[in-house]
Scaffold this motif. Structure first.
Motif, short mmCIF file in Angstrom:
data_model
loop_
_atom_site.label_atom_id
_atom_site.label_comp_id
_atom_site.label_asym_id
_atom_site.label_seq_id
_atom_site.Cartn_x
_atom_site.Cartn_y
_atom_site.Cartn_z
N CYS A 1 3.52 -3.31 10.09
CA CYS A 1 2.38 -2.72 9.02
C CYS A 1 2.06 -1.54 9.39
N CYS B 1 4.85 1.24 3.91
CA CYS B 1 6.09 0.93 4.47
C CYS B 1 7.14 2.01 3.85
N GLU C 1 9.14 -3.60 -0.35
CA GLU C 1 7.83 -3.66 0.27
C GLU C 1 6.79 -4.54 -0.54
N ASP D 1 5.18 -6.27 6.67
CA ASP D 1 4.41 -7.57 6.65
C ASP D 1 3.80 -8.02 5.44
N CYS D 2 3.59 -6.99 4.47
CA CYS D 2 3.13 -7.72 3.23
C CYS D 2 4.30 -8.75 2.76
N CYS E 1 0.83 -1.29 0.02
CA CYS E 1 0.06 -0.09 -0.06
C CYS E 1 0.90 1.33 -0.17
S1 SF4 Z 1 2.95 -4.33 5.47
FE1 SF4 Z 1 1.21 -2.59 6.01
S2 SF4 Z 1 1.90 -0.66 5.51
FE2 SF4 Z 1 3.28 -2.00 4.58
S3 SF4 Z 1 2.79 -2.32 2.49
FE3 SF4 Z 1 1.52 -4.06 3.70
S4 SF4 Z 1 -0.38 -2.98 4.30
FE4 SF4 Z 1 1.00 -1.50 3.52
#
Ligand code: SF4
Lengths: 180, 479
Positions: free
Chosen positions: A150, A17, A58, A85-86, A14
């Motif tokens: 996240c 990160c 990311e 986390d993704c 998204c």
């Molecule tokens: S880990 Fe969270 S902040 Fe990072 S890309 Fe995934 S959804 Fe977005």
């Protein structure tokens, strides 16, 4: 000594990160003094370069382009880091996995819902096909380090980058790996 | 003879925008298309989740404007609970959204667009980025970084974290604000305001050299959509939907968010994962969907409102309107509009923080599921955002529709790409600075492709030249 070559990329994520990386604020001046950011969504270099020392990735691997690009990143980078986390687990991006076949999901969004011109987008070479299942990064390429969160808070990202640029692994105890 | 530029296939990186341009037999641009290539499927996998979880979950649509999703989602939750949220929560949500407008606009201007404006369209691509600005104009870059940081701190103070905060929830907000936090934010407002004013002066000073960009970066009539309050004042939270046309005439007004479906339709294009919302009343079944083109975001909000609702922002708005000739029809002016909104945000935040109601400890209403459907709307930095939920008696989601700001600009972004291509491309040999301008034209919309896809800012771009039969005659790829 040559300056370390840092890269950041995003796959199915998204951008949170990356936003958290920018939340290191004025430390970015120190980063600029310590390393060259040779590739990133926020810089204008368009081809992923060779001989990258550290690359933060990311996002999860969600479509064919993600997969191809992850492999390229692996080939050209000494250290690949699952960033957030993704990348680490699939996270929110992988929440479509239990729904199975992406075709059904695409139909729901692009065929059942719209008012007109309902169709599943399909343009070979332009819109990439979705993978049957979203994968965390380490399931498709070898990963050298993990920075969870996240997103990971800015302090954790700074700590990780400082360690990586000094040739160490990011810390993996206590606060540094706290969930969320 | 068209020449073919060789493409390294490894440069085909994922999830980015792509542009295809078709030339006619005479070698001039016949059409141009903007494609978005990422899909995550929130509308599908949110089904079955509890409505209380939705703000945190849908915030993950976008790390750049998560607060907009928190707000739209929490408001949809308020609606299904029939909750009347406490006055302090109204103020806190509003301040959080102003914080978000400040941080996102600072990112767009300083981190992403200022390299083009300050270093030049044809500056060395290796330097044409925020680090290049940090080297060339360290003071300005530091101010921009601090401005974004201020906006992020506001969000953190109210909602708990800078990115993906847990603190905006159905019924209000999770935690009250302490006097200490309030005072701390107030102390930092003056610097934020000064940074915005300086950036505005800088930007206006550059305009004289940018006539051709102004006239080609999305300069055409369209409708504009944004929130305005009952007096027609700029609104980012609360207020009603209003459409105006390119002359400024109000086309539809006082629309309740819950009725958005009567006004907005969604179309799908075969070559993009980004849907194309359109203004329904102007488009019959067989019409070209572009008849219903409308724009959202800073440009639209400033066209929709009568005034900004605070003195210095109104002064800036008057100067802007004078230069733009009333209604601003060029998306290039969105950069300017963003800076005016930052000025408004700092002024209005000062007013909200001065109201002691904001310290009231009662910040959350609770309620049972009382309505099967709830629609929440907020003004994200890049435009109007809708979350539309249908729930069962337990509050589990049965249906989700989200209309994302960037999607609503999709038709206009396509038209912009075409306009820039026609203005700047002369035959199949495309020089690098022209590609830069195509990118910058898209960037003027500050598209949050993360919301629907991902990729901010300096998006990789591929330009394909096709002949009239659709055969590829050349391709230039950056990314
Ligand atoms: S880990 Fe969270 S902040 Fe990072 S890309 Fe995934 S959804 Fe977005």
């Amino acid at each position: 000594m040559t300056r370390p070559r840092l890269a950041t990329v995003w796959l199915g994520g998204c951008s949170g990160c990356h936003m958290s990386l920018l939340d290191t604020d004025e430390w970015l001046f120190e980063l600029a003094a310590a390393a060259d950011l040779v590739y990133s969504p926020i810089v204008d270099v368009k081809e992923f370069p060779h001989d990258v020392d550290v690359c933060l990735v990311e996002g999860a691997v969600a479509n064919e382009d993600n997969l191809e690009f992850a492999r390229l990143v692996r080939e050209r980078s000494a250290i690949v880091v699952s960033f957030g986390d993704c990348a680490v687990s699939g996270n929110v991006t992988a929440m479509r996995n239990p729904l199975g076949d992406p075709e059904g999901i695409l139909r729901r969004v692009y065929v059942d819902a719209p008012d007109r011109d309902a169709q599943v987008p399909h343009a070979p070479g332009i819109v990439p096909l979705l993978l049957a299942q979203v994968r965390p990064l380490h399931q498709v390429i070898d990963v050298d380090a993990f920075v969870p969160g996240c997103p990971a808070p800015a302090g954790r990202i700074r700590e990780a980058i400082e360690a990586l640029l000094a040739g160490r692994r990011p810390p993996t105890t206590g606060e540094s790996i706290r969930f969320g | 003879m068209p020449h073919t530029v060789t493409i390294d296939p490894v440069s085909r990186i994922e999830g980015h925008a792509k542009v295809t341009i078709t030339l006619d037999d005479a070698g001039s641009v016949a059409s141009a298309r903007f494609h978005v290539t990422e899909f995550r499927g929130f509308e599908a996998f949110c089904v079955g989740r509890p409505v209380w979880e939705m703000p945190s979950l849908t915030a993950r649509t976008c790390g750049i404007c998560p607060v907009s999703h928190l707000l739209a989602s929490a408001k949809a939750g308020d609606a299904v609970m029939g909750a009347h949220i406490p006055p302090a929560a109204v103020l806190l949500r509003r301040v959080a959204n102003l914080g978000q407008i400040i941080q996102s606009h600072a990112l767009s201007f300083f981190h992403l667009s200022s390299p083009d404006l300050l270093l030049g369209w044809d500056a060395d691509p290796a330097r044409r980025n925020v680090f290049g600005v940090m080297a060339a104009e360290p003071d300005l870059a530091r101010r921009g970084i601090r401005l974004r940081s201020f906006g992020q701190s506001v969000i953190e103070a109210i909602a708990g974290r800078k990115v993906h905060s847990p603190g905006i929830v159905p019924g209000g907000v999770a935690n009250p604000m302490s006097a200490e936090t309030r005072d701390d934010l107030r102390d930092r407002l003056a610097e934020a305001h000064a940074t915005a004013q300086n950036a505005l002066t800088l930007f206006v000073g550059l305009l004289d050299g940018l006539d051709r960009e102004i006239r080609s970066f999305g300069d055409f009539p369209s409708l504009f959509l944004g929130l305005a309050n009952d007096e027609g004042v700029w609104a980012h939270d609360g207020g009603h939907l209003r459409f105006v046309d390119a002359t400024g005439a109000v086309v539809a007004d006082h629309i309740d968010a819950a009725d958005y479906r009567d006004w907005i339709g969604e179309a799908v294009q075969h070559d993009s994962y980004l849907k194309s919302p359109y203004f329904k009343p102007l488009v019959d079944r067989h019409d070209d969907v572009n008849r219903g083109m409308y724009r959202v975001g800073p440009l639209a909000r400033l066209n929709v409102c009568a005034t900004m609702g605070s003195p210095l922002a109104d002064e800036a708005l008057a100067a802007y309107r004078e230069r733009a000739g009333g209604i601003a029809t060029s998306s290039f002016f969105a950069h300017w509009a963003r800076l005016i909104e930052v000025i408004a945000a700092t002024e209005q935040m000062a007013t909200l923080l001065a109201d002691d109601t904001i310290l009231d400890p009662m910040v959350r209403a609770t309620g049972r599921i009382s309505h099967p459907r709830g629609v929440g709307v907020s003004e994200a930095p890049r435009g109007t955002l809708f979350h539309d939920y249908t729930v069962d008696e337990y509050g589990l989601l049965e249906h989700v529709n989200m209309i994302i700001a960037t999607g609503q600009n999709n038709l206009a972004m396509n038209a912009t790409v075409l306009q820039i291509a026609r203005e700047w491309i002369d035959g199949p040999d495309i020089p690098e600075p022209v590609l830069n301008r195509i990118e910058a034209g898209i960037r003027a919309f500050d598209p949050c492709l993360s919301c629907s896809t991902h990729a901010i800012g300096q998006m990789p771009l591929a330009v394909e030249l096709l002949d009239a039969s659709g055969a590829r005659i050349s391709e230039r790829r950056r990314g």
